[in-house]
Design a protein around this motif. Structure first.
Motif: not given
Length: 266
Positions: A7-11, A41-42, A231-240, A246-249
């Motif tokens: 959730v803290l990736t999506i949010l 949905n992601f 303006h829906i989120p399509l992708r979140v990409d990040s190193p941790i 990676k989060v994809d719609m």
């Protein structure tokens, strides 16, 4: 395995901060993108040693309800790891926000966290006129037009990115865990993005990450939202700190407008 991958990736609004940015540009932002009945949905992927593993999913639903005599959007975000992934780190999180349908300011926020055996519940009520937040039987002073972690995502969708130049910072304030954060989003520009769902025309933004979370500090997270009226989120990409995420719609329904940013579906 690091905590709070789902959730803290999506949010992503929950972990961006920019001390020293006090101006709040969000007060004039009304609702142009969101409607009742919308569902998103992601799927969340974790990468370690160049291997991507599907770790879990997050789902967001928007309903219209009445709260204290006002019409509000009741938005729910549920995040969970797959059962096959639970043995590594089990997540069952639920976030809820009740937002004024016109101003998109939060009225109430509920968070139920269940992560690796750690459980936490927090209920917050906002009085936007008095600039107060009531949390855990305590009262906090908050800035004008303050957001919670979930409402901030829907508020950010309504930003008119077309009026900003690449590199611009768009500030706002958020109340989380009984603390106010002065935050911003950096507008990077427009790009084409290929996701697990398809190829899109997208708007790229970069939140500044708080050092000390599971994410590295700096502007290393990239977020793409659809370059259309939704303006829906399509992708979140990040190193941790260990690997990357990676989060994809992967699915949607009842959008307010056609998803015209989709160039080609896989």
């Amino acid at each position: 395995m690091q905590k709070k991958i789902i959730v803290l990736t999506i949010l992503w609004m929950a972990i961006i901060a920019a001390p020293g940015v006090a101006q709040n540009d969000f007060c004039s932002t009304g609702n142009k993108c969101v409607q009742a009945g919308e569902k998103l949905n992601f799927k969340v992927y974790y990468n370690l040693s160049a291997i991507w593993v599907a770790a879990g999913e997050a789902n967001f639903t928007t309903r219209q309800e009445t709260l204290n005599g006002k019409q509000v959007f009741h938005i729910t975000g549920d995040g969970a790891t797959y059962k096959s992934y639970d043995w590594i780190f089990r997540v069952r999180d639920k976030y809820e926000t009740y937002m004024d349908m016109e101003t998109l300011l939060p009225v109430k926020f509920i968070r139920n966290v269940d992560e690796g055996g750690y459980k936490f519940t927090n209920n917050v009520t906002f009085d936007q006129e008095l600039r107060k937040a009531y949390s855990n039987k305590k009262t906090f002073d908050v800035p004008q037009c303050v957001q919670d972690v979930l409402s901030a995502i829907y508020y950010a969708r309504n930003i008119d990115y077309g009026k900003y130049k690449p590199g611009a910072k768009i500030p706002f304030s958020m109340f989380l865990d009984d603390q106010v954060y002065n935050l911003y989003i950096r507008y990077v520009g427009k790009e084409k993005i290929k996701t697990k769902y398809g190829t899109f025309n997208a708007i790229r933004i970069a939140p500044l990450l708080i050092k000390g979370t599971i994410f590295e500090g700096g502007e290393k997270m990239a977020v793409w939202v659809s370059d259309d009226d939704n303006h829906i989120p399509l992708r979140v990409d990040s190193p941790i700190l260990v690997g990357s995420i990676k989060v994809d719609m992967m699915g949607y329904s009842n959008l307010r407008y056609p998803l015209s940013s989709l160039i080609k579906k896989k």
